[in-house]
Every structure is written in structure tokens, then in C-alpha cells.
Write an enzyme that holds these catalytic residues in place. Sequence first.
Site, PDB file in Angstrom:
ATOM      1  N   ARG A   1       0.815  -1.234   0.000  1.00  0.00           N
ATOM      2  CA  ARG A   1       0.000   0.000   0.000  1.00  0.00           C
ATOM      3  C   ARG A   1       0.842   1.275   0.000  1.00  0.00           C
ATOM      4  NH1 ARG A   1      -3.157  -2.967   3.750  1.00  0.00           N
ATOM      5  NH2 ARG A   1      -4.856  -3.979   2.649  1.00  0.00           N
TER       6      ARG A   1
ATOM      7  N   LYS B   1       4.071  11.802 -10.867  1.00  0.00           N
ATOM      8  CA  LYS B   1       3.173  11.002 -11.724  1.00  0.00           C
ATOM      9  C   LYS B   1       3.854   9.691 -12.050  1.00  0.00           C
ATOM     10  CE  LYS B   1       0.272  14.311 -14.113  1.00  0.00           C
ATOM     11  NZ  LYS B   1      -0.157  14.835 -15.411  1.00  0.00           N
TER      12      LYS B   1
ATOM     13  N   GLU C   1      12.263  18.366 -23.879  1.00  0.00           N
ATOM     14  CA  GLU C   1      11.527  18.693 -22.644  1.00  0.00           C
ATOM     15  C   GLU C   1      12.146  19.932 -21.963  1.00  0.00           C
ATOM     16  OE1 GLU C   1       8.689  17.243 -21.973  1.00  0.00           O
ATOM     17  OE2 GLU C   1       8.775  15.132 -22.559  1.00  0.00           O
TER      18      GLU C   1
ATOM     19  N   LYS D   1       9.435  22.893 -13.087  1.00  0.00           N
ATOM     20  CA  LYS D   1       8.471  21.813 -12.881  1.00  0.00           C
ATOM     21  C   LYS D   1       8.036  21.749 -11.413  1.00  0.00           C
ATOM     22  CE  LYS D   1       6.890  17.325 -14.029  1.00  0.00           C
ATOM     23  NZ  LYS D   1       7.028  16.096 -14.764  1.00  0.00           N
TER      24      LYS D   1
ATOM     25  N   GLU E   1      -3.323  18.371 -10.912  1.00  0.00           N
ATOM     26  CA  GLU E   1      -3.733  18.865 -12.226  1.00  0.00           C
ATOM     27  C   GLU E   1      -5.182  19.348 -12.261  1.00  0.00           C
ATOM     28  OE1 GLU E   1      -1.910  16.655 -15.365  1.00  0.00           O
ATOM     29  OE2 GLU E   1      -3.063  17.702 -16.909  1.00  0.00           O
TER      30      GLU E   1
ATOM     31  N   ARG F   1      -1.280  22.824 -13.498  1.00  0.00           N
ATOM     32  CA  ARG F   1      -0.387  21.738 -13.952  1.00  0.00           C
ATOM     33  C   ARG F   1      -0.603  21.411 -15.425  1.00  0.00           C
ATOM     34  NH1 ARG F   1       1.885  16.422 -10.671  1.00  0.00           N
ATOM     35  NH2 ARG F   1       3.240  15.753 -12.353  1.00  0.00           N
TER      36      ARG F   1
ATOM     37  N   ASN G   1       1.492  20.275 -20.170  1.00  0.00           N
ATOM     38  CA  ASN G   1       1.075  19.525 -21.362  1.00  0.00           C
ATOM     39  C   ASN G   1       1.425  20.228 -22.662  1.00  0.00           C
ATOM     40  OD1 ASN G   1      -0.431  17.073 -20.628  1.00  0.00           O
ATOM     41  ND2 ASN G   1      -1.555  18.525 -19.367  1.00  0.00           N
TER      42      ASN G   1
ATOM     43  N   HIS H   1       2.196  18.390 -25.826  1.00  0.00           N
ATOM     44  CA  HIS H   1       1.859  16.984 -25.583  1.00  0.00           C
ATOM     45  C   HIS H   1       0.495  16.576 -26.122  1.00  0.00           C
ATOM     46  CE1 HIS H   1       5.417  17.131 -23.165  1.00  0.00           C
ATOM     47  NE2 HIS H   1       5.314  15.857 -22.818  1.00  0.00           N
TER      48      HIS H   1
ATOM     49  N   HIS I   1       1.411  13.379 -27.887  1.00  0.00           N
ATOM     50  CA  HIS I   1       0.907  12.043 -27.508  1.00  0.00           C
ATOM     51  C   HIS I   1       0.141  11.403 -28.651  1.00  0.00           C
ATOM     52  CE1 HIS I   1       1.125  12.545 -22.850  1.00  0.00           C
ATOM     53  NE2 HIS I   1       2.177  11.900 -23.315  1.00  0.00           N
TER      54      HIS I   1
ATOM     55  N   HIS J   1       8.775   9.599 -27.712  1.00  0.00           N
ATOM     56  CA  HIS J   1       8.137  10.672 -26.954  1.00  0.00           C
ATOM     57  C   HIS J   1       8.726  12.070 -27.249  1.00  0.00           C
ATOM     58  CE1 HIS J   1       5.772  12.299 -23.653  1.00  0.00           C
ATOM     59  NE2 HIS J   1       6.848  12.957 -23.272  1.00  0.00           N
TER      60      HIS J   1
HETATM   61  N1  LIG Z   1       5.832  10.632 -15.195  1.00  0.00           N
HETATM   62  C1  LIG Z   1       6.125  11.713 -15.867  1.00  0.00           C
HETATM   63  O1  LIG Z   1       5.911  12.827 -15.385  1.00  0.00           O
HETATM   64  C2  LIG Z   1       6.721  11.587 -17.234  1.00  0.00           C
HETATM   65  C3  LIG Z   1       7.148  12.750 -17.892  1.00  0.00           C
HETATM   66  C4  LIG Z   1       7.745  12.615 -19.147  1.00  0.00           C
HETATM   67  C5  LIG Z   1       7.897  11.359 -19.708  1.00  0.00           C
HETATM   68  N2  LIG Z   1       7.460  10.257 -19.042  1.00  0.00           N
HETATM   69  C6  LIG Z   1       7.634   8.920 -19.624  1.00  0.00           C
HETATM   70  O2  LIG Z   1       9.029   8.688 -19.788  1.00  0.00           O
HETATM   71  C7  LIG Z   1       9.238   7.753 -20.841  1.00  0.00           C
HETATM   72  C8  LIG Z   1      10.341   8.232 -21.743  1.00  0.00           C
HETATM   73  O3  LIG Z   1      11.501   8.400 -20.986  1.00  0.00           O
HETATM   74  P1  LIG Z   1      12.952   8.085 -21.595  1.00  0.00           P
HETATM   75  O4  LIG Z   1      13.075   8.688 -22.942  1.00  0.00           O
HETATM   76  O5  LIG Z   1      13.940   8.439 -20.551  1.00  0.00           O
HETATM   77  O6  LIG Z   1      12.835   6.516 -21.829  1.00  0.00           O
HETATM   78  P2  LIG Z   1      13.642   5.236 -21.307  1.00  0.00           P
HETATM   79  O7  LIG Z   1      13.463   5.043 -19.861  1.00  0.00           O
HETATM   80  O8  LIG Z   1      13.262   4.121 -22.197  1.00  0.00           O
HETATM   81  O9  LIG Z   1      15.162   5.586 -21.596  1.00  0.00           O
HETATM   82  C9  LIG Z   1      15.557   5.733 -22.930  1.00  0.00           C
HETATM   83  C10 LIG Z   1      16.621   4.710 -23.339  1.00  0.00           C
HETATM   84  O10 LIG Z   1      17.875   5.176 -22.859  1.00  0.00           O
HETATM   85  C11 LIG Z   1      18.521   4.177 -22.107  1.00  0.00           C
HETATM   86  N3  LIG Z   1      19.251   4.889 -21.059  1.00  0.00           N
HETATM   87  C12 LIG Z   1      18.734   5.622 -20.040  1.00  0.00           C
HETATM   88  N4  LIG Z   1      19.722   6.187 -19.343  1.00  0.00           N
HETATM   89  C13 LIG Z   1      20.889   5.825 -19.914  1.00  0.00           C
HETATM   90  C14 LIG Z   1      22.256   6.115 -19.668  1.00  0.00           C
HETATM   91  N5  LIG Z   1      22.651   6.947 -18.683  1.00  0.00           N
HETATM   92  N6  LIG Z   1      23.176   5.538 -20.481  1.00  0.00           N
HETATM   93  C15 LIG Z   1      22.812   4.740 -21.521  1.00  0.00           C
HETATM   94  N7  LIG Z   1      21.538   4.440 -21.813  1.00  0.00           N
HETATM   95  C16 LIG Z   1      20.594   4.983 -21.018  1.00  0.00           C
HETATM   96  C17 LIG Z   1      17.433   3.258 -21.617  1.00  0.00           C
HETATM   97  O11 LIG Z   1      17.925   1.957 -21.410  1.00  0.00           O
HETATM   98  C18 LIG Z   1      16.449   3.307 -22.789  1.00  0.00           C
HETATM   99  O12 LIG Z   1      16.842   2.396 -23.781  1.00  0.00           O
HETATM  100  C19 LIG Z   1       7.902   7.604 -21.547  1.00  0.00           C
HETATM  101  O13 LIG Z   1       7.332   6.368 -21.186  1.00  0.00           O
HETATM  102  C20 LIG Z   1       7.067   8.774 -21.005  1.00  0.00           C
HETATM  103  O14 LIG Z   1       5.686   8.488 -20.981  1.00  0.00           O
HETATM  104  C21 LIG Z   1       6.887  10.350 -17.819  1.00  0.00           C
HETATM  105 ZN   LIG Z   2       6.934  14.690 -22.114  1.00  0.00          ZN
END
Ligand SMILES: NC(=O)c1ccc[n+]([C@@H]2O[C@H](COP(=O)([O-])OP(=O)(O)OC[C@H]3O[C@@H](n4cnc5c(N)ncnc54)[C@H](O)[C@@H]3O)[C@@H](O)[C@H]2O)c1
Ligand SMILES: [Zn+2]
Length: 364
Positions: free
Chosen positions: A121, A143, A185, A225, A235, A239, A243, A246, A250, A262
Site C-alpha cells: 500500500r 506522476k 523537454e 516543474k 492537475e 499543472r 502539457n 503533448h 501524444h 516521446h
Molecule cells: N511521469 C512523468 O511525469 C513523465 C514525464 C515525461 C515522460 N514520461 C515517460 O518517460 C518515458 C520516456 O523516458 P525516456 O526517454 O527516458 O525513456 P527510457 O526510460 O526508455 O530511456 C531511454 C533509453 O535510454 C537508455 N538509457 C537511459 N539512461 C541511460 C544512460 N545513462 N546511459 C545509456 N543508456 C541509457 C534506456 O535503457 C532506454 O533504452 C515515456 O514512457 C514517457 O511516458 C513520464
Molecule cells: Zn513529455
Amino acid sequence: MELLDLDLRRRERCRLVATTSDLEGALSLVWRPEWREVALIGDETVVGLHGGAVAHILRGRAGRVEVLSFPPGEQHKVRRTKERLEDRLVELGFDRGCCIVALGGGITMDLAGYVAATFLRGVAHLNLPTSLLAQADAAIGGKTGLNTARGKNLIGAIHQPAAVVLCSELLATLPPREWTEGLVEVVKHAVIADRELFEHLEARADALRRGELDPDVLFRTARIKCGVVEADEREQGLRSVLNLGHTIGHALEMASGHRVRHGRAVAVGLAVEARVAIELSGLPEGEARRVTELLCRLQALERPPVGFDDIVPYLERDKKHRDGQVRMALPRRIGCMDAGEGRYTLAGPETAARRAWRQVEAPA
Ligand SMILES: NC(=O)c1ccc[n+]([C@@H]2O[C@H](COP(=O)([O-])OP(=O)(O)OC[C@H]3O[C@@H](n4cnc5c(N)ncnc54)[C@H](O)[C@@H]3O)[C@@H](O)[C@H]2O)c1
Ligand SMILES: [Zn+2]
């Protein structure tokens, strides 16, 4: 080293610390003595690169550190992966006093954060982002969630990390394509709230593209942020400004079956929505052009592989969609968003978006 405290209404506190290379020192600033057991969760790539060193540092603080990994990729940000991680935590006998350390990109932040939100939990978690996208965005704000076959981030929770540690040295191993994903971003946050930061990004665009980032930029982005999340964690209004880019982004990600990742999708979203903003929120045309030009110089803007008609069904599924109309968060100026009568989104821009999409597809 820079330190920031995020004060949330529900009396939770999230400490954010930024360092260039002193990970051990940064962790010691935010570590809580009650965390005697740690589950370090990351994807296989990141665990392979950094898991050993990070686990070694954590062992100096906690009695026990177990490393759990899962395969990289958006297709693994799903319930099945969460279930496997949870089963493993139960097998290993973790109790409520543990801390989950999320080591990786945005996918790990979303997935491990959601595990922390529901395991027993809810247990504490600490975000240790390793991608630029996660340091600039996903690690901050609480989030968490995962995808289903029907759409992205449809299941999840808001669960604030107890701490976020931004260590720029961890970014050194990031592949160039991933770097560009994250820059988008950073641009987004500058357009939302920091004109001076935007000008800095323009002045340093070539260095940024090569992977040189002033650590202060990360902290500034994080501050934007944090400020928004502090004011409106759930939100209800403000907040929504996060977006920006996005709504289109998205929809493009989904319509392309995730072929457009993304950050790249959000780049198209920022360019299109900036043009929509000329019509709907009075953004000067020259400023919309500056947004597009900066994204081009960062080599973040690519021609989308699908057309506007392909993204329309996904625009209709957007969470901001109300009364049959698409809503978007739009800037009035670079660094200042339209308050849209307290909702921070404006209605009805589909025709404007279609026109803007054409201009971005075929620039003059
Ligand atoms: N929760 C939120 O507020 C929020 C905000 C923005 C994005 N997101 C989510 O984040 C995701 C995208 O994030 P991302 O682009 O970081 O994706 P990811 O976690 O897949 O990382 C991208 C790639 O880079 C590699 N990688 C990461 N760090 C590394 C490092 N230091 N050295 C070598 N390789 C490395 C990973 O293995 C992966 O293959 C999406 O799913 C999106 O929906 C969430
Ligand atoms: Zn984003």
C-alpha cells in the site's frame, strides 16, 4: 551542489538535489536513516552500465541492497512487468520500511514509482534519473504509471518520491538520440515559464546538440516543474501547462505506433502548438518561428511519418478533451502561458491545428 525542497499540500516533502558528479554526497543529503533495505530497480541497459557503482554507494547507507531489472523499451512499461517486479519484492521479503530506488530513464521512473505507490500500500521511493528526459521531466512531479494496449499512461498513481537526485555525470553514457529526446523537454519548460532560459538555449544550441549542457540548466528546468507541481499537484488547473506540446505529441506517438518516440513527438507538438498559439492565444508569429528554429537547430524536429487525419482519433481520446472539443495549453509569449480562465487550456483548436500541422510538415 544545489538543493530544493518541494512542499506539497498533503504534507509530503520531496527533496531534490543536483550535482555534477558527487553522487555519494548528494545521496547523503537526502537519505533517511529508516531506509535499511533498498530495492534498486532499473532496465537491463542502465543496470548494466551503472547498477554496480550505484549499488556499491547504496550499500554504504543501507544494510541490504537488491538489484531488480526488466527489459528496456516502452512495450515493457506494462502491468506484466510490474507484477514480476512485485512478485520478486515479496519473494525477497521486503517490508514497509524499504526504499525503492528507481535508476534509469522515464520508463523506470514511471514503472518503479508505480510499484512503490502500491507495494504494501505504498513505500518510499527515490528517483535517480539517468536520461536527460527523466532528469528534465519524468523524475519530478510524482506522476507514475504504465501503458495498456489502448493507450499510454492509462493506469497509474500520483506518488511523490521522497527525493530526486540529479547527477549529470550519469548522462555521459546516454546515446545521442536519447540526448535529443531530453532536450525537447528542456525547451518545453523554457517556453512555459522561463524566457531567459529559452534565450540561453538559443545562444548555446550548437553546444547543446553536441551534448554539452550547463548543469545550471537542469536545475532551472527542475525548478520550473517543481513550482508548477507545488501549486497544483493533482492537475486541477495550472499543472495543465506542462502539457504544452503533448496534445499533438501524444497523439502522434500513438498514431505512429511508437515509431516516433516521446521527445521527437513532443518536438512536432511544440512546433504545431506554437503555430496554433498565434491564432488562439496571440503568440507573436516571430516567437512561434523561434520555437521551431530552436528545435531544428537541436536536430529534434523530424517530418512526421503520419498525416493529420491519422492523429485526429487520438486527439479525441486526449485527457483534456471536453464537450467534444480538443483543448490545448498554449503560450501567449515565450516564457508565459495563457491562463485560459483558470483552466490553463483553450478549447476548439482542431481546425487551427490542422493548418499548423501543414505548415510544420511543409515549412515555407
Ligand atoms: N511521469 C512523468 O511525469 C513523465 C514525464 C515525461 C515522460 N514520461 C515517460 O518517460 C518515458 C520516456 O523516458 P525516456 O526517454 O527516458 O525513456 P527510457 O526510460 O526508455 O530511456 C531511454 C533509453 O535510454 C537508455 N538509457 C537511459 N539512461 C541511460 C544512460 N545513462 N546511459 C545509456 N543508456 C541509457 C534506456 O535503457 C532506454 O533504452 C515515456 O514512457 C514517457 O511516458 C513520464
Ligand atoms: Zn513529455
